[in-house]
Scaffold this motif. Structure first.
Motif, PDB file in Angstrom:
ATOM      1  N   THR A  78      63.134   6.767 -49.873  1.00  0.00           N
ATOM      2  CA  THR A  78      62.764   7.932 -50.926  1.00  0.00           C
ATOM      3  C   THR A  78      62.625   6.586 -51.935  1.00  0.00           C
ATOM      4  O   THR A  78      63.385   5.640 -52.161  1.00  0.00           O
ATOM      5  CB  THR A  78      63.722   8.875 -51.258  1.00  0.00           C
ATOM      6  OG1 THR A  78      64.955   8.173 -51.557  1.00  0.00           O
ATOM      7  CG2 THR A  78      63.788   9.840 -49.958  1.00  0.00           C
ATOM      8  N   PRO A  83      54.439   7.526 -52.640  1.00  0.00           N
ATOM      9  CA  PRO A  83      54.666   7.206 -51.202  1.00  0.00           C
ATOM     10  C   PRO A  83      53.596   6.397 -50.406  1.00  0.00           C
ATOM     11  O   PRO A  83      53.934   5.628 -49.506  1.00  0.00           O
ATOM     12  CB  PRO A  83      55.022   8.360 -50.222  1.00  0.00           C
ATOM     13  CG  PRO A  83      54.237   9.609 -51.103  1.00  0.00           C
ATOM     14  CD  PRO A  83      54.309   8.898 -52.582  1.00  0.00           C
ATOM     15  N   CYS A 111      58.684   8.975 -48.734  1.00  0.00           N
ATOM     16  CA  CYS A 111      58.452  10.055 -49.657  1.00  0.00           C
ATOM     17  C   CYS A 111      58.941   9.750 -50.891  1.00  0.00           C
ATOM     18  O   CYS A 111      59.833   9.075 -50.996  1.00  0.00           O
ATOM     19  CB  CYS A 111      58.605  11.486 -49.077  1.00  0.00           C
ATOM     20  SG  CYS A 111      60.418  11.859 -49.236  1.00  0.00           S
ATOM     21  N   GLN A 112      58.676  10.332 -51.770  1.00  0.00           N
ATOM     22  CA  GLN A 112      58.889  10.373 -53.270  1.00  0.00           C
ATOM     23  C   GLN A 112      60.026  11.158 -53.554  1.00  0.00           C
ATOM     24  O   GLN A 112      60.356  12.195 -52.833  1.00  0.00           O
ATOM     25  CB  GLN A 112      57.828  10.959 -54.098  1.00  0.00           C
ATOM     26  CG  GLN A 112      57.605  10.504 -55.598  1.00  0.00           C
ATOM     27  CD  GLN A 112      56.365  10.736 -56.446  1.00  0.00           C
ATOM     28  OE1 GLN A 112      55.909  11.678 -56.039  1.00  0.00           O
ATOM     29  NE2 GLN A 112      56.030   9.775 -57.368  1.00  0.00           N
ATOM     30  N   HIS A 153      60.255  15.998 -56.359  1.00  0.00           N
ATOM     31  CA  HIS A 153      60.339  15.757 -54.916  1.00  0.00           C
ATOM     32  C   HIS A 153      61.863  15.019 -54.594  1.00  0.00           C
ATOM     33  O   HIS A 153      62.616  14.938 -55.364  1.00  0.00           O
ATOM     34  CB  HIS A 153      59.363  14.529 -54.633  1.00  0.00           C
ATOM     35  CG  HIS A 153      57.960  14.661 -54.814  1.00  0.00           C
ATOM     36  ND1 HIS A 153      57.197  15.353 -53.717  1.00  0.00           N
ATOM     37  CD2 HIS A 153      56.935  14.860 -55.927  1.00  0.00           C
ATOM     38  CE1 HIS A 153      55.968  15.563 -54.218  1.00  0.00           C
ATOM     39  NE2 HIS A 153      56.013  15.343 -55.391  1.00  0.00           N
ATOM     40  N   PRO A 154      62.054  15.263 -53.542  1.00  0.00           N
ATOM     41  CA  PRO A 154      61.372  15.621 -52.103  1.00  0.00           C
ATOM     42  C   PRO A 154      61.219  17.217 -52.360  1.00  0.00           C
ATOM     43  O   PRO A 154      62.116  17.947 -52.627  1.00  0.00           O
ATOM     44  CB  PRO A 154      61.907  15.301 -50.844  1.00  0.00           C
ATOM     45  CG  PRO A 154      63.430  14.793 -51.285  1.00  0.00           C
ATOM     46  CD  PRO A 154      63.495  14.679 -52.785  1.00  0.00           C
ATOM     47  N   ASP A 158      57.279  17.612 -48.302  1.00  0.00           N
ATOM     48  CA  ASP A 158      58.022  16.286 -47.917  1.00  0.00           C
ATOM     49  C   ASP A 158      58.755  16.458 -46.720  1.00  0.00           C
ATOM     50  O   ASP A 158      58.872  15.671 -45.730  1.00  0.00           O
ATOM     51  CB  ASP A 158      58.769  15.699 -49.003  1.00  0.00           C
ATOM     52  CG  ASP A 158      57.842  15.136 -50.036  1.00  0.00           C
ATOM     53  OD1 ASP A 158      56.688  14.532 -50.183  1.00  0.00           O
ATOM     54  OD2 ASP A 158      58.210  15.375 -51.360  1.00  0.00           O
ATOM     55  N   ASN A 161      56.930  16.822 -43.600  1.00  0.00           N
ATOM     56  CA  ASN A 161      56.334  15.820 -43.285  1.00  0.00           C
ATOM     57  C   ASN A 161      57.433  15.073 -42.208  1.00  0.00           C
ATOM     58  O   ASN A 161      57.171  14.268 -41.350  1.00  0.00           O
ATOM     59  CB  ASN A 161      55.737  15.005 -44.388  1.00  0.00           C
ATOM     60  CG  ASN A 161      54.516  15.601 -44.620  1.00  0.00           C
ATOM     61  OD1 ASN A 161      53.944  16.502 -44.210  1.00  0.00           O
ATOM     62  ND2 ASN A 161      54.124  15.181 -46.116  1.00  0.00           N
TER      63      ASN A 161
END
Length: 186
Positions: A78, A83, A111-112, A153-154, A158, A161
């Motif tokens: 992260t 991302p 992911c962010q 986020h997440p 996210d 995903n």
């Protein structure tokens, strides 16, 4: 298939993603903080999660990644940046590159995530607010906007995903294990 998720989390982002991944890898999946230094012996898949620090895995995760040998490994991370940015791709690869060549990388995900407010304040003090070629870490309005976006986020997408990616990794790892057993290799 027996799996383990080992993560380092500063703001809770990497933990949240790790828990979503562990759901997909269940029922035979254990999850630990990297500080617990779990024994990974006997696991078919070792999943390591880190938060990006200075363009690579945080220090605790770096040490753990470097210690893994002869394993099937998947890595996730992260970070505050987008991302799909070059920085994200490079940061994830830098973490993966810490793995010994005896390991087989089964997959990756990034992911962010929200950024620690203390880090943002420290960056303001160190780099100020005026961005230039020499001072690209400055905390200007553009960076603040990216951090505001990252703070959401997440999110559910996210996590969905991550679950999708790790469902695929699980399927491939199971297939390899079955083929290995059929051929008589351990």
């Amino acid at each position: 298939m027996k799996s383990i998720v080992v993560y380092s989390s500063l703001t809770g982002n990497t933990k949240m993603v790790g828990e979503a991944i562990a759901e997909v890898l269940a029922p035979n999946c254990d999850i630990y903080k990297v500080e617990d230094n779990p024994d990974i012996t006997g696991y078919d898949l070792v999943v390591v999660g880190f938060w990006v620090d200075k363009g690579t895995a945080d220090a605790k995760s770096s040490k753990f990644l470097k210690s893994i040998r002869n394993s099937k490994v998947a890595v996730y991370a992260t970070l505050g940046a987008e991302p799909d940015s070059e920085h994200a791709k490079t940061s994830l690869q830098n973490g993966i590159d810490m793995l010994d060549s005896s390991n087989e990388v089964m997959g990756r995900f990034i992911c962010q995530g929200k950024i620690d407010p203390k880090l943002l304040e420290a960056m303001k003090k160190m780099f100020g607010t005026k961005v230039s070629k020499e001072n690209f870490h400055a905390v200007d309005e553009k960076r603040l906007e990216r951090h505001r976006k990252a703070s959401t986020h997440p999110d559910e997408q996210d996590l969905a995903n991550a679950k999708k990616v790790f469902s695929e990794i699980k399927a491939v790892t199971i297939k390899i294990a079955i083929n290995t057993k059929k051929s008589g290799f351990k």
